[in-house]
Design a protein around this motif. Structure first.
Motif, PDB file in Angstrom:
ATOM      1  N   ARG A   1       1.869   2.325  -3.373  1.00 41.68           N
ATOM      2  CA  ARG A   1       0.726   2.949  -4.047  1.00 41.68           C
ATOM      3  C   ARG A   1       0.534   4.382  -3.523  1.00 41.68           C
ATOM      4  O   ARG A   1       0.295   5.305  -4.305  1.00 41.68           O
ATOM      5  CB  ARG A   1      -0.528   2.121  -3.772  1.00 41.68           C
ATOM      6  N   THR A   2       0.671   4.561  -2.207  1.00 37.29           N
ATOM      7  CA  THR A   2       0.529   5.897  -1.637  1.00 37.29           C
ATOM      8  C   THR A   2       1.562   6.849  -2.236  1.00 37.29           C
ATOM      9  O   THR A   2       1.225   7.970  -2.613  1.00 37.29           O
ATOM     10  CB  THR A   2       0.724   5.854  -0.109  1.00 37.29           C
TER      11      THR A   2
ATOM     12  N   ASP B   1       0.810  -1.213   0.000  1.00 37.84           N
ATOM     13  CA  ASP B   1       0.000   0.000   0.000  1.00 37.84           C
ATOM     14  C   ASP B   1       0.849   1.271   0.000  1.00 37.84           C
ATOM     15  O   ASP B   1       0.502   2.248  -0.633  1.00 37.84           O
ATOM     16  CB  ASP B   1      -0.922   0.007   1.227  1.00 37.84           C
ATOM     17  N   TYR B   2       1.983   1.234   0.738  1.00 38.10           N
ATOM     18  CA  TYR B   2       2.752   2.477   0.845  1.00 38.10           C
ATOM     19  C   TYR B   2       3.414   2.854  -0.477  1.00 38.10           C
ATOM     20  O   TYR B   2       3.683   4.028  -0.726  1.00 38.10           O
ATOM     21  CB  TYR B   2       3.780   2.425   1.974  1.00 38.10           C
TER      22      TYR B   2
END
Lengths: 316, 334
Positions: A214-215, A211-212
């Motif tokens: 993607r962030t 996720d990070y």
């Protein structure tokens, strides 16, 4: 943090102590009298007794060990049973040779392994990935000596571009050193690069879907920073372990490669000592190699903390 | 009502994923818009394509297997889907014009980089400021989202913060960059109930103060009715009903919307009363029928529905109330 380091340090010292005990015991556990092997069958008992006294072999075992360790602490590894050479001098001349091969191998493997790992992960499924991954799989599966023989055959005997054996110290003639060391370094690096590439690739693929990452992309961070700062830093943690394990060859050398290319390093020395049962040399080599191995593991443990703040936190 | 200029207008967006079991039409001809200073909710079940829609607009779809097949997304007069995904123009949109806040605050921040460094990197990507100025902007942004001791917090790693705190950091990124639009994808789902309310309030506060627009993606229709101006309901990759929040609550037209509204738990309900659910499961997006996708679960399904093709959105009321259903149903009728 201090507590953790002290604990690791104590552990390292304990391991080195155990290794020294084990290395020392070899001479006494293995069948056959080293003195008789060294002097041959046709020597008088007096000469043997004299020889024993010279090497302190007539004293109780515990005392022998004590004398050996005491010598090492004073920089004296004893003398060769066969040739009477000073083992410390031997190590001092052979170690730089092995390190001159080993250090470039580790550096080259780390740089190219990580680079190829990142490239194959980013370009997953493309022909670049397929080519590099296939070569890496070969590099993991194929034994070093076979690659060495192939290289000697191709570069040395067919193309006549590189020497097939020998060694020149970098301090003597750097250009010639590069020329002479090229093939052994290449053969040793091949497998390591392959291992590091595969490890880095699989870690990167895992991290890239986090996720990070993607962030970071969602925040407009440039792709270069996303890959090399946000993703790679997380993917490196297991790779450090792999590289740490390989640093051992800086001192241990590769017995096979040193033999094939006729390089007068620690590996070659160790082989000679083992075949001739020159125990003090074996003991010294084993001790030096394990010292560096344990030292590297210690540094790797510290590096985890540098890369991963969560580990650093847990030290406190 | 005066015609306002849309901030973001998405038309006929189509996104598919190519998997082993075939083409998954995650977003199937979706059109929507959001105006300046408006709060819009996109509601639907898991896997209905509501998140993929937003990720498509940001061009953050993993490709392969995902691919944006068509459509446009007009932001300030420019179609941002025309930009290459990794291009400078697209990166300037991400973070600066549109900020995204994700569902998982525990994993959305990089675990090995301090909050301050992550924040200042985004700021310095979009604004020409020095390291020191960026740091100060970061501190201010953290203070603005209600994080105590922002100076000290900047030096923290994400794992040293709670979930609510991390979600505040994500909002701080949007604050620091002065984004025009914030897309919040299930921003409170992973948080505990009290933190949920705080984070939602903070988000609304930020939207109000910074005069930005907000798209909230959620499965919780009950939650968004409190603050959204308009709602889009998505099902199986399509928008099946849209309208003002008031219209949607008081006179929902699509059986799915009606089902969702009935499924919202009520505080005044009898404690022995069972929660109403929508029977069945969402359809397989790889094998969509030619008919209405909701048909197998629809309590009102008529014989004619089985013969007609998938219904298009039709105007059913004023203020842009649209519904995609062959039947003319009103909740009052139920």
């Amino acid at each position: 943090m201090g507590k953790y380091i002290i604990k690791r340090l104590a552990m390292s010292i304990l391991i080195i102590f155990l290794v020294s005990v084990f290395a020392f015991s070899l001479m006494h556990i293995l069948p056959g009298d080293p003195i008789r092997i060294a002097l041959g069958e046709s020597v008088s008992e007096e000469t043997i007794a004299e020889y024993r006294a010279k090497y302190h072999l007539d004293k109780p075992i515990i005392q022998q060990y004590g004398l050996w360790v005491e010598g090492i602490l004073h920089g004296d590894f004893g003398k060769s049973l066969l040739y009477g050479e000073d083992v410390t001098t031997l190590i001092k001349t052979k170690l730089p040779v092995t390190m001159a091969i080993g250090i470039p191998v580790v550096l080259i493997s780390a740089v190219f392994g990580i680079l190829f790992g990142v490239v194959t992960a980013v370009k997953r499924g493309t022909w670049i990935d397929q080519v590099i991954t296939s070569i890496a799989n070969i590099g993991i599966g194929v034994p070093q000596f076979w690659i060495a023989i192939l290289c000697i055959f191709l570069f040395g005997l067919k193309l006549h571009v590189l020497p097939i054996q020998g060694y020149t110290a970098p301090s003597e003639d750097f250009g010639k050193y590069v020329y002479m060391a090229f093939l052994p370094v290449l053969c040793l690096s091949f497998g390591f690069i392959a291992t590091i590439t595969r490890q880095t690739r699989s870690n990167m693929l895992e991290v890239i879907n986090q996720d990070y990452v993607r962030t970071a992309r969602a925040n407009g961070i440039s792709e270069g920073s996303v890959i090399f700062r946000h993703a790679l830093k997380n993917a490196l943690i297991p790779v450090i372990t792999i590289i740490g394990l390989q640093v051992r060859i800086i001192v241990g050398g590769s017995v096979v490669i040193e033999r094939i290319f006729n390089i007068p390093g620690i590996g070659a020395l160790l082989i000679r000592a083992i075949t001739e049962r020159d125990y003090f040399i074996i003991q010294a080599c084993v001790l030096v190699i394990s010292l560096v191995t344990v030292g590297c593991n210690f540094i790797v443990d510290l590096l985890y903390g540098v890369v991963d703040p969560r580990v650093r936190k847990s030290w406190r | 009502m005066a015609e306002k200029k849309h901030l973001l207008e998405v038309n006929h967006l189509k996104t598919s994923f190519y998997t082993d079991s075939g083409e998954v039409k995650a977003v199937n001809d979706v059109s929507y818009y959001i105006d300046e200073q408006e709060i819009v909710a996109v509601v639907g079940e898991s896997g209905c394509g509501k998140s993929v829609t937003q990720m498509s607009v940001m061009q953050l779809i993993q490709s392969p297997p995902g691919k944006i097949l068509g459509g446009e997304a007009i932001l300030e007069g420019r179609d941002i889907l025309k930009f290459r995904a990794t291009s400078k123009e697209m990166r300037a949109v991400r973070g600066e014009k549109i900020s995204m806040i994700f569902q998982e605050p525990m994993t959305s921040l990089n675990p090995v980089i301090t909050v301050g460094k992550q924040l200042t990197e985004v700021i310095r990507t979009h604004k020409k400021v020095s390291r020191k100025e960026a740091w100060q902007m970061g501190v201010d942004a953290l203070a603005n989202v209600g994080i105590p001791e922002p100076e000290a917090r900047m030096k923290n790693y994400p794992f040293e913060m709670s979930g609510g705190m991390r979600q505040r950091v994500m909002i701080a990124v949007a604050v620091a960059c002065n984004s025009r639009l914030i897309i919040a994808d299930e921003p409170t789902t992973a948080l505990d109930v009290t933190t949920q309310a705080q984070v939602m309030e903070l988000l609304l506060d930020v939207v109000d103060k910074m005069k930005t627009s907000l798209i909230v993606v959620t499965h919780n229709l009950g939650l968004v009715t409190r603050y959204a101006d308009r709602i889009y309901v998505m099902y199986a990759g399509r928008i099946i009903e849209s309208g003002t929040t008031e219209d949607l609550i008081t006179k929902p037209c699509h059986p799915y919307t009606i089902g969702l509204l009935n499924a919202v738990p009520k505080l005044d309900a009898n404690e022995h009363e069972q929660l109403t659910t929508i029977e069945g499961a969402p359809p397989d997006l790889a094998n969509l029928p030619d008919t209405c996708a909701f048909l197998p679960r629809c309590p009102y399904a008529a014989e004619s529905c089985r013969k007609l093709p998938c219904p298009e959105l039709q105007q059913v009321g004023e203020h842009g109330h649209f519904s995609a259903c062959h039947l003319k149903i009103r909740r009052e009728d139920t």
